[in-house]
Write a protein that holds these residues in place. Structure first.
Motif, PDB file in Angstrom:
ATOM      1  N   ALA A  24       0.855  -1.183   0.000  1.00 13.39           N
ATOM      2  CA  ALA A  24       0.000   0.000   0.000  1.00 13.39           C
ATOM      3  C   ALA A  24       0.891   1.232   0.000  1.00 13.39           C
ATOM      4  N   LEU A  30      -2.338   0.198  -4.659  1.00 10.95           N
ATOM      5  CA  LEU A  30      -1.809  -1.029  -4.075  1.00 10.95           C
ATOM      6  C   LEU A  30      -1.193  -1.820  -5.215  1.00 10.95           C
ATOM      7  N   HIS A  47      -8.500   4.358  -4.881  1.00 11.32           N
ATOM      8  CA  HIS A  47      -8.443   5.343  -3.804  1.00 11.32           C
ATOM      9  C   HIS A  47      -8.052   6.699  -4.380  1.00 11.32           C
ATOM     10  N   VAL A  51      -2.898   5.519   0.573  1.00  7.37           N
ATOM     11  CA  VAL A  51      -3.328   4.224   1.095  1.00  7.37           C
ATOM     12  C   VAL A  51      -2.459   3.930   2.316  1.00  7.37           C
ATOM     13  N   VAL A  54      -3.208  -2.255   4.602  1.00  4.95           N
ATOM     14  CA  VAL A  54      -3.755  -3.332   3.785  1.00  4.95           C
ATOM     15  C   VAL A  54      -3.734  -4.618   4.612  1.00  4.95           C
ATOM     16  N   ALA A  63      -8.567  -8.829  -0.303  1.00  4.45           N
ATOM     17  CA  ALA A  63      -7.830  -7.904   0.550  1.00  4.45           C
ATOM     18  C   ALA A  63      -8.735  -6.726   0.863  1.00  4.45           C
ATOM     19  N   SER A  65      -8.246  -2.495   1.947  1.00  7.40           N
ATOM     20  CA  SER A  65      -7.298  -1.391   2.106  1.00  7.40           C
ATOM     21  C   SER A  65      -7.998  -0.217   2.780  1.00  7.40           C
ATOM     22  N   SER A  67      -7.660   4.058   3.434  1.00 11.84           N
ATOM     23  CA  SER A  67      -7.058   5.226   2.808  1.00 11.84           C
ATOM     24  C   SER A  67      -7.415   6.506   3.545  1.00 11.84           C
ATOM     25  N   TRP A  75     -11.042  -5.794  -2.235  1.00 13.02           N
ATOM     26  CA  TRP A  75     -10.445  -6.184  -3.511  1.00 13.02           C
ATOM     27  C   TRP A  75     -10.576  -7.683  -3.709  1.00 13.02           C
TER      28      TRP A  75
END
Length: 75
Positions: A24, A30, A47, A51, A54, A63, A65, A67, A75
């Motif tokens: 990240a 990412l 984003h 970021v 993660v 995943a 993340s 931000s 994701w």
């Protein structure tokens, strides 16, 4: 050495099987990495600000993340 981000890398998570990683960055992206070859598999965009964190799901299929754009992305 893995290179590809255009700004500071803030966080990294390793896949459960140990073959990959997700980084990240302050470049708002990412990146997915193949740890065996050191190659970049993909860049994840979406984003609109830094970021900061993660995490990878325990089964390695997703995943999340976090931000500075005040969102979490799946994701």
């Amino acid at each position: 050495t893995l290179t590809g981000h255009s700004a500071r890398v803030r966080a990294v998570a390793i896949t459960p099987d140990g073959t990959g990683a997700v980084s990240a960055s302050y470049d708002n992206t990412l990146k997915l990495w193949d740890l065996a070859t050191g190659s970049e598999r993909a860049t994840l965009t979406g984003h609109s600000d830094l970021v900061m964190a993660v995490a990878i799901t325990p089964d390695g299929t997703g995943a999340v993340s976090a931000s500075d754009d005040n969102t979490l992305k799946l994701w």
